[in-house]
Write a protein that holds these residues in place. Structure first.
Motif, PDB file in Angstrom:
ATOM      1  N   UNK A   1       0.578   5.304   1.185  1.00  0.00           N
ATOM      2  CA  UNK A   1      -0.241   6.237   1.957  1.00  0.00           C
ATOM      3  C   UNK A   1       0.409   7.612   1.950  1.00  0.00           C
TER       4      UNK A   1
ATOM      5  N   UNK B   1     -10.307   3.131   9.957  1.00  0.00           N
ATOM      6  CA  UNK B   1     -10.655   2.978   8.548  1.00  0.00           C
ATOM      7  C   UNK B   1     -11.470   1.700   8.361  1.00  0.00           C
TER       8      UNK B   1
ATOM      9  N   UNK C   1       0.838  -1.188   0.000  1.00  0.00           N
ATOM     10  CA  UNK C   1       0.000   0.000   0.000  1.00  0.00           C
ATOM     11  C   UNK C   1       0.877   1.243   0.000  1.00  0.00           C
TER      12      UNK C   1
ATOM     13  N   UNK D   1      -6.173   7.879   3.147  1.00  0.00           N
ATOM     14  CA  UNK D   1      -6.245   6.450   3.394  1.00  0.00           C
ATOM     15  C   UNK D   1      -5.177   5.724   2.595  1.00  0.00           C
ATOM     16  N   UNK D   2      -4.776   4.551   3.031  1.00  0.00           N
ATOM     17  CA  UNK D   2      -3.870   3.741   2.204  1.00  0.00           C
ATOM     18  C   UNK D   2      -4.515   3.400   0.871  1.00  0.00           C
TER      19      UNK D   2
ATOM     20  N   UNK E   1     -10.527   1.530   0.698  1.00  0.00           N
ATOM     21  CA  UNK E   1     -10.533   2.030   2.055  1.00  0.00           C
ATOM     22  C   UNK E   1     -11.395   3.294   2.123  1.00  0.00           C
ATOM     23  N   UNK E   2     -12.002   3.512   3.275  1.00  0.00           N
ATOM     24  CA  UNK E   2     -12.662   4.784   3.507  1.00  0.00           C
ATOM     25  C   UNK E   2     -11.631   5.844   3.873  1.00  0.00           C
ATOM     26  N   UNK E   3     -12.126   7.045   4.123  1.00  0.00           N
ATOM     27  CA  UNK E   3     -11.232   8.171   4.422  1.00  0.00           C
ATOM     28  C   UNK E   3     -10.828   8.217   5.889  1.00  0.00           C
ATOM     29  N   UNK E   4     -11.514   7.421   6.719  1.00  0.00           N
ATOM     30  CA  UNK E   4     -11.163   7.338   8.135  1.00  0.00           C
ATOM     31  C   UNK E   4     -11.985   8.266   9.011  1.00  0.00           C
TER      32      UNK E   4
ATOM     33  N   UNK F   1      -0.281   0.777  10.636  1.00  0.00           N
ATOM     34  CA  UNK F   1      -1.638   0.267  10.476  1.00  0.00           C
ATOM     35  C   UNK F   1      -1.826  -0.997  11.302  1.00  0.00           C
TER      36      UNK F   1
ATOM     37  N   UNK G   1      -5.227   3.355  12.925  1.00  0.00           N
ATOM     38  CA  UNK G   1      -3.907   3.950  12.737  1.00  0.00           C
ATOM     39  C   UNK G   1      -3.760   5.141  13.669  1.00  0.00           C
TER      40      UNK G   1
END
Lengths: 107, 128
Positions: free
Chosen positions: A38, B95, A36, A43-44, B118-121, B45, B39
């Protein structure tokens, strides 16, 4: 749990350089390794799955290799947008575990 | 287009509770396993939890087992994380992630367990 040891933790490089990041698993993960990227505050983003498989839209300057316990991500010619943090993740079994990350900085 | 949007993060005292939501669009959660990750800003992560495509099989990191519950609402196409007994060390950006494998009613096609989206968190801060 499978421990993922990623190195280096930080690297400084210039645009056009070739960079390799490595990841070592504490046991054989049978090619089940993802990478990944980042960027700060984001986000990753999945770059590579199953050791070699480049995701749609990821430039071909990114490549993955490895087997058994040892894996690597190579960026063949760094571009300005590649400066970010990179993580490996073993996708073999739960709990899923990540490497500690490699911060790729501009020299 | 696949999109994941988390919400529900907040500042909470130790021992408190929160429920995080992750609204999915562009795909159906009943066709994918789903994940939560954490995170700490500036750190690495950590996988927190997973739920299978049927919504019946769940898994947790040891650090949250017995305190967190993952669930999903297929009608709302939304994933949840109920967090109870929060501790300072639970602080971080949470996330949600969609597993890359595709599941039909009878089986899943996959090459490992990893999120492709993935979402933006959403930020959870546990502090006195």
């Amino acid at each position: 749990d499978i421990q993922m040891t990623q190195s280096p933790s930080s690297v400084s490089a210039s645009v056009g350089d070739r960079v390799t990041i490595t990841c070592r698993a504490s046991r054989d993960i049978n090619f089940s390794l993802a990478w990944y990227q980042q960027k700060p505050g984001k986000a990753p983003k999945l770059l590579i799955s199953t050791t070699f498989n480049l995701q749609n839209g990821v430039p071909p300057r990114f490549s993955g290799s490895g087997s058994g316990t040892d894996y690597s991500l190579t960026i063949s010619s760094l571009q300005p947008e590649d400066f970010a943090t990179y993580y490996c993740q073993q996708a073999f079994t739960f709990p899923l575990t990540f490497g500690g990350g490699t911060n790729l900085e501009i020299k | 287009e696949v999109e994941l949007v988390e919400s529900g993060g907040d500042l909470v005292q130790p021992g408190g509770s929160l429920r995080l939501s992750c609204a999915a669009s562009g795909f159906t959660v009943t066709n994918h396993w789903m994940y939560w990750f954490r995170q700490v800003p500036g750190k690495g992560l950590v996988w927190v939890s997973r739920i299978d495509s049927l919504g019946t099989d769940t898994g947790y990191a040891d650090s949250v087992k017995g305190r967190y519950t993952i669930s999903r609402d297929s009608a709302q196409n939304t994933l949840y994380l109920q967090m109870n007994g929060l501790r300072v060390e639970d602080t971080g950006v949470y996330y949600c992630g969609r597993d890359a494998g595709f599941c039909s009613i009878s089986s899943c096609r996959r090459q490992g367990y990893f999120p492709d989206y993935w979402g933006q968190g959403t930020l959870v801060t546990v502090s006195p």
